[in-house]
Write an enzyme that holds these catalytic residues in place. Sequence first.
Site, PDB file in Angstrom:
ATOM      1  N   HIS A  62       0.836  -1.202   0.000  1.00  0.00           N
ATOM      2  CA  HIS A  62       0.000   0.000   0.000  1.00  0.00           C
ATOM      3  C   HIS A  62       0.870   1.252   0.000  1.00  0.00           C
ATOM      4  CE1 HIS A  62      -3.543  -2.428   1.815  1.00  0.00           C
ATOM      5  NE2 HIS A  62      -3.695  -2.301   0.509  1.00  0.00           N
ATOM      6  N   GLU A  65       1.771   3.282   3.116  1.00  0.00           N
ATOM      7  CA  GLU A  65       2.382   2.467   4.154  1.00  0.00           C
ATOM      8  C   GLU A  65       3.867   2.227   3.835  1.00  0.00           C
ATOM      9  OE1 GLU A  65      -0.187  -0.957   4.640  1.00  0.00           O
ATOM     10  OE2 GLU A  65      -1.970   0.313   4.792  1.00  0.00           O
ATOM     11  N   HIS A 214       2.558  -4.131   6.632  1.00  0.00           N
ATOM     12  CA  HIS A 214       1.583  -3.053   6.432  1.00  0.00           C
ATOM     13  C   HIS A 214       1.638  -2.127   7.648  1.00  0.00           C
ATOM     14  CE1 HIS A 214      -0.729  -4.678   2.932  1.00  0.00           C
ATOM     15  NE2 HIS A 214      -0.152  -5.803   3.327  1.00  0.00           N
ATOM     16  N   GLU A 274       1.005  -5.479  10.963  1.00  0.00           N
ATOM     17  CA  GLU A 274       0.583  -4.072  10.911  1.00  0.00           C
ATOM     18  C   GLU A 274       1.407  -3.285  11.929  1.00  0.00           C
ATOM     19  OE1 GLU A 274      -1.672  -2.811   8.865  1.00  0.00           O
ATOM     20  OE2 GLU A 274      -2.955  -4.478   8.219  1.00  0.00           O
TER      21      GLU A 274
END
Length: 304
Positions: A62, A65, A214, A274
């Site tokens: 992404h 990110e 991420h 994450e």
Amino acid sequence: MSIVQTDVPMTSARCIDTILKLTETYPFLRSEELTTTAFGRPILTLVVGNGPRKVLYSAAHHANEWITTPVLLKFAEELAEAIQNGGQIFGTDARVLAEAVTIYMVPMVDPDGVDLVTGAIQPGDLQYETARVLADRYPNISFPDGWKANLLGVDLNLNYPAGWLQAREIKFSQGYTRPGPRDYVGRAPLDQRETRALAGYTEVIDPALVLAYHTQGEVIYWQFGPEVLGARELGERLAQVSGYTLADTPYESSFAGYKDWFIQQFRRPGYTVEVGMGDNPLPLSQFDKIYRDNLGILVTAALG
């Protein structure tokens, strides 16, 4: 002096330059061009170690990110330095690690989108203005900071053949029905160069495990479909060494991701990590903590 810069935005050009400098400084590191994007930006790999166990780490699926890219690059540099000097990394003898494991990395899966978010693509540039037109369809998403997709407006982590139709149904119900800054699944699974190349690379490597980096939330997602033998136990160890929470993926984000496809395809452990806390893109002021938190994950996942 460190090769990997962690105090400036990691653009695609800086990522390429960093990888080239790392391979020049440490000749036992290897790199190849995985593919180029629709806009001609290369996607490079970085490989360290020669062991029989193979793992694959990816970052920056992404665009906003991108802070995950220097996490992998700094890990590669510290590991390479420790191998060269006979040192340790996270309490593990680096040379022993390199003899046991081959670590394959794709540090920037979405270089086009990253360059938009980091400012490498400037207002007035045709690519910037094309993205702005797509973003105008979604006025509630900040531009360019809210951009997650590639420059064709496809969310790369919703483009894998693992419940893709379910992902399409969920995202369409949320209003993401056409190319835009985020959450558009594409016209078909693997219809993007980036995802097609990473899936193909994964199949060639045949890794024992994947990590997909991420942001944000300090959480590790580990499941897709029937539970994989040993996946929960290793996930709990990754959580322990990082302080992150091991969690089931929320239903609305449960399909068509890279780790989902890997688990479905190989029936082996795959994790979405994450990192950090707050609103994307996370500030570089968080980098040092993010890296400290994740070093144990990177080493522990490699050893299995």
